[in-house]
Motif scaffolding. Structure first.
Motif, PDB file in Angstrom:
ATOM      1  N   UNK A  85       0.808  -1.218   0.000  1.00  0.00           N
ATOM      2  CA  UNK A  85       0.000   0.000   0.000  1.00  0.00           C
ATOM      3  C   UNK A  85       0.845   1.275   0.000  1.00  0.00           C
ATOM      4  N   UNK A  86       2.094   1.187   0.425  1.00  0.00           N
ATOM      5  CA  UNK A  86       2.966   2.364   0.527  1.00  0.00           C
ATOM      6  C   UNK A  86       3.081   3.091  -0.804  1.00  0.00           C
ATOM      7  N   UNK A  87       3.178   2.351  -1.895  1.00  0.00           N
ATOM      8  CA  UNK A  87       3.362   2.985  -3.196  1.00  0.00           C
ATOM      9  C   UNK A  87       2.151   3.826  -3.593  1.00  0.00           C
ATOM     10  N   UNK A  88       0.988   3.232  -3.604  1.00  0.00           N
ATOM     11  CA  UNK A  88      -0.215   3.950  -4.009  1.00  0.00           C
ATOM     12  C   UNK A  88      -0.571   5.089  -3.078  1.00  0.00           C
ATOM     13  N   UNK A  89      -0.398   4.895  -1.790  1.00  0.00           N
ATOM     14  CA  UNK A  89      -0.750   5.932  -0.818  1.00  0.00           C
ATOM     15  C   UNK A  89       0.186   7.130  -0.879  1.00  0.00           C
ATOM     16  N   UNK A  90       1.340   6.969  -1.482  1.00  0.00           N
ATOM     17  CA  UNK A  90       2.318   8.052  -1.495  1.00  0.00           C
ATOM     18  C   UNK A  90       2.614   8.594  -2.881  1.00  0.00           C
ATOM     19  N   UNK A  91       1.725   8.287  -3.826  1.00  0.00           N
ATOM     20  CA  UNK A  91       1.814   8.901  -5.146  1.00  0.00           C
ATOM     21  C   UNK A  91       2.813   8.292  -6.108  1.00  0.00           C
ATOM     22  N   UNK A  92       3.113   7.008  -5.966  1.00  0.00           N
ATOM     23  CA  UNK A  92       4.039   6.366  -6.904  1.00  0.00           C
ATOM     24  C   UNK A  92       3.482   6.421  -8.316  1.00  0.00           C
ATOM     25  N   UNK A  93       4.387   6.558  -9.262  1.00  0.00           N
ATOM     26  CA  UNK A  93       4.037   6.606 -10.679  1.00  0.00           C
ATOM     27  C   UNK A  93       4.413   5.273 -11.305  1.00  0.00           C
ATOM     28  N   UNK A  94       3.513   4.698 -12.102  1.00  0.00           N
ATOM     29  CA  UNK A  94       3.793   3.438 -12.782  1.00  0.00           C
ATOM     30  C   UNK A  94       4.846   3.649 -13.870  1.00  0.00           C
ATOM     31  N   UNK A  95       5.797   2.742 -13.942  1.00  0.00           N
ATOM     32  CA  UNK A  95       6.838   2.793 -14.964  1.00  0.00           C
ATOM     33  C   UNK A  95       6.699   1.608 -15.909  1.00  0.00           C
ATOM     34  N   UNK A  96       6.929   1.857 -17.186  1.00  0.00           N
ATOM     35  CA  UNK A  96       6.957   0.780 -18.156  1.00  0.00           C
ATOM     36  C   UNK A  96       8.356   0.635 -18.754  1.00  0.00           C
ATOM     37  N   UNK A  97       9.106   1.748 -18.712  1.00  0.00           N
ATOM     38  CA  UNK A  97      10.489   1.730 -19.174  1.00  0.00           C
ATOM     39  C   UNK A  97      11.237   2.902 -18.548  1.00  0.00           C
ATOM     40  N   UNK A  98      12.552   2.851 -18.665  1.00  0.00           N
ATOM     41  CA  UNK A  98      13.414   3.900 -18.138  1.00  0.00           C
ATOM     42  C   UNK A  98      14.382   4.295 -19.240  1.00  0.00           C
ATOM     43  N   UNK A  99      14.547   5.595 -19.445  1.00  0.00           N
ATOM     44  CA  UNK A  99      15.491   6.081 -20.448  1.00  0.00           C
ATOM     45  C   UNK A  99      16.779   6.474 -19.728  1.00  0.00           C
ATOM     46  N   UNK A 100      17.882   5.905 -20.184  1.00  0.00           N
ATOM     47  CA  UNK A 100      19.199   6.203 -19.633  1.00  0.00           C
ATOM     48  C   UNK A 100      19.960   6.979 -20.690  1.00  0.00           C
ATOM     49  N   UNK A 101      20.489   8.144 -20.308  1.00  0.00           N
ATOM     50  CA  UNK A 101      21.183   8.998 -21.279  1.00  0.00           C
ATOM     51  C   UNK A 101      22.493   9.502 -20.700  1.00  0.00           C
TER      52      UNK A 101
END
Length: 182
Positions: A85-101
């Motif tokens: 529950x910690x993630x949803x209650x604290x505004x976590x954003x769903x990730x599908x990928x990460x861009x590394x530059x």
């Protein structure tokens, strides 16, 4: 522990006791480092009936660049620890990928079912969950593991010239990579 607005997210987590009070009782466990591993280990030990002191040299919440992206395995560990529950209650954003530059080049790395949550909110939520499980919390204190005597470890707590000693059956160093705290 949800943060309904930005003011709550930045409120300092207060100690639940003083270093002097911590030195006056025997602990089952002293956990050094209140980041994700330390706070979670402290909470789990307390849920199993241990008396636990969680210490860290930092004030919380604190912002850190590292550790804000969680992969599916990390999220599953939180669920297994009954902390999903910690993630949803604290505004976590769903990730599908990460861009590394870097250096004008970039790569997109898939991160299916991942999440991003600021370390300030993540750490604070895990510390609050530990406190709710009866963990004693002492921020802004350095901890140095000392000797073992009669089956108990001694940990020096404090800063500068003002130091006290606390004892525990077990010490967990959860200070993270490169930590010189333990």
């Amino acid at each position: 522990v949800p943060f309904p607005d930005a003011m709550d997210a930045t409120a300092m987590i207060q100690p639940t006791l003083t270093a002097g009070q911590a030195s006056q009782r025997p602990w089952d466990a002293i956990v050094i480092g209140a980041g994700p591993s330390g706070a979670t280990a402290a909470r789990e030990a307390a849920l199993r009936g241990a008396t636990v002191l969680l210490v860290d040299r930092a004030s919380f919440p604190r912002e850190k660049v590292c550790g804000c992206c969680l992969n599916l395995r990390a999220i599953e560990v939180l669920r297994q620890a009954r902390l999903g529950h910690v993630l949803g209650e604290n505004g976590a954003v769903t990730l599908r990928d990460v861009k590394i530059a870097a250096g004008g080049r970039s790569a997109v790395v898939p991160l299916p079912d991942g999440a991003a949550l600021s370390r300030g909110r993540f750490d604070a939520a895990l510390i609050h969950a530990a406190i709710d499980a009866s963990v004693a919390f002492l921020p802004r204190v350095t901890a140095v593991i000392q000797h073992v005597r009669d089956g108990r470890r001694t940990v020096s707590l404090g800063g500068g010239d003002h130091r006290v000693s606390a004892t525990a059956k077990m010490v967990i160093a959860g200070g993270g990579l490169g930590s010189d705290q333990a």
